[in-house]
Write a protein that holds these residues in place. Structure first.
Motif, short mmCIF file in Angstrom:
data_model
loop_
_atom_site.label_atom_id
_atom_site.label_comp_id
_atom_site.label_asym_id
_atom_site.label_seq_id
_atom_site.Cartn_x
_atom_site.Cartn_y
_atom_site.Cartn_z
N SER A 12 -33.13 37.32 40.96
CA SER A 12 -34.54 37.49 41.26
C SER A 12 -35.24 38.07 40.02
CB SER A 12 -34.61 38.49 42.41
OG SER A 12 -35.70 38.26 43.19
N GLY A 13 -36.38 37.51 39.66
CA GLY A 13 -37.10 37.99 38.47
C GLY A 13 -36.65 37.29 37.19
N GLY A 14 -35.74 36.33 37.33
CA GLY A 14 -35.19 35.64 36.15
C GLY A 14 -36.12 34.60 35.55
N LYS A 16 -37.41 31.70 37.60
CA LYS A 16 -37.33 30.37 38.26
C LYS A 16 -38.71 29.86 38.64
CE LYS A 16 -34.85 32.13 41.51
NZ LYS A 16 -34.49 33.47 41.11
N THR A 17 -39.50 30.72 39.28
CA THR A 17 -40.81 30.28 39.75
C THR A 17 -41.68 29.89 38.57
OG1 THR A 17 -40.56 31.92 41.49
CG2 THR A 17 -42.75 30.97 41.23
N THR A 18 -41.65 30.73 37.53
CA THR A 18 -42.51 30.48 36.37
C THR A 18 -42.13 29.17 35.68
OG1 THR A 18 -42.52 32.88 36.08
CG2 THR A 18 -43.34 31.57 34.25
N ILE A 19 -40.85 28.95 35.48
CA ILE A 19 -40.43 27.74 34.77
C ILE A 19 -40.61 26.50 35.65
CG2 ILE A 19 -38.41 26.58 33.73
CD1 ILE A 19 -37.84 29.22 32.31
N VAL A 165 -31.25 31.22 28.26
CA VAL A 165 -31.76 32.60 28.21
C VAL A 165 -33.28 32.54 28.22
CG1 VAL A 165 -31.83 34.74 26.89
CG2 VAL A 165 -29.71 33.42 26.99
N ASN A 166 -33.86 33.18 29.23
CA ASN A 166 -35.33 33.19 29.35
C ASN A 166 -35.89 34.40 28.60
OD1 ASN A 166 -37.98 32.90 30.07
ND2 ASN A 166 -37.68 33.57 32.20
N ASP A 167 -35.90 34.28 27.27
CA ASP A 167 -36.46 35.36 26.45
C ASP A 167 -37.93 35.01 26.20
OD1 ASP A 167 -37.01 37.35 24.72
OD2 ASP A 167 -35.32 37.01 23.38
N ASP A 168 -38.15 34.13 25.23
CA ASP A 168 -39.52 33.64 25.04
C ASP A 168 -39.75 32.50 26.04
OD1 ASP A 168 -42.02 33.11 23.57
OD2 ASP A 168 -40.99 31.22 23.15
#
Ligand code: ADP
Ligand code: 5GP
Length: 214
Positions: A12-14, A16-19, A165-168
């Motif tokens: 959660s918070g990784g 998924k929704t945003t991407i 990796v969801n950095d930028d």
């Protein structure tokens, strides 16, 4: 085009929704599978767009009727993917993005083995906690449950086909979008490939014969 399901998982918070949202906004070849859940809507969430918000009784009735391709209990609430929804997007010629947890992902891939599984990893624990708490939609106890679950969910990253990796955000989006592009041209996803190659070879044979007779 041979559309396929794209499973995005992460703690959660990784992201998924945003991407998923970026994929939907930017790629006309992608659709979203709206899940069912018994969790209450967060502010701003819309029934039928973010989730189908169901009572537990309604959810269990659908499960009884075998309407779900997968379902799982996540953080104390039930979540499920409707077969009809997934099929609808695929039959419409679009890849179907699914934001589902790791238990659901395993079940789903068993039913749809052509699925592509991508795990989004946070760049650090600090960033994960900050993104989770930044959402500020949950009470302290719910937050703790999600953090504890995140630790368990991370382990599943090792069994996914891809880990990003969801950095930028932009660069994570580009990686996921490139995975979709690469998977779409996999040999196994192109049933017409052999026919196409043989046709090209036959045409070349024909040209070679003509060249020889000149
Ligand atoms: P999930 O759907 O996996 O629970 P979200 O997409 O809701 O996660 O993201 C959680 C929070 O982190 C949101 O506030 C989102 O805007 C933020 N976020 C997501 N990706 C990034 C990123 N790469 N950099 C900074 N913030 C991000
Ligand atoms: P949230 O409540 O934050 O929207 O989602 C919580 C968790 O449930 C996330 O890990 C998300 O991936 C997962 N989830 C959302 N929809 C589904 C679904 O249809 N099936 C399963 N198995 N998990 C889901």
């Amino acid at each position: 085009m041979n559309p396929f399901p794209l499973i995005l998982s992460s703690p959660s918070g990784g992201g998924k929704t945003t991407i998923s949202r970026l994929l939907l906004e930017r790629r006309p070849d992608v659709g979203y599978s709206v899940s069912c859940t018994t969790r209450p809507p967060r502010p701003g969430e819309v029934h039928g767009r973010d989730y189908f918000f169901l009572t537990r009784a309604e959810f269990l009735e659908k499960r009884e009727r075998d309407e779900f391709a997968e379902s799982a209990e996540v953080h104390g609430n039930l979540y499920g993917t409707l077969r009809s929804h997934v099929e609808g997007v695929l039959n419409g010629g679009r890849h179907v993005v699914m934001d589902i947890d790791v238990q659901g992902a395993r079940q789903f891939r068993a039913a749809y083995p052509e699925s592509v599984m991508v795990f989004l990893l946070p760049p650090s624990v600090e960033a994960l906690l900050q993104r989770l708490s930044g959402r500020r939609t949950e009470s302290g106890e719910v937050f703790r449950i999600r953090v504890r679950a995140a630790r368990e969910e991370l382990h599943a990253a090792l069994s996914y086909q891809y880990a990003v990796v969801n950095d930028d955000l932009e660069s994570a989006y580009r990686s996921v979008s490139s995975i979709v592009d690469a998977e779409a041209v996999r040999h196994a996803r192109q049933p017409q490939l052999a026919t196409r190659v043989h046709r090209l070879m036959e045409e070349l044979d024909h040209q070679l014969l003509q060249m020889a007779s000149r």
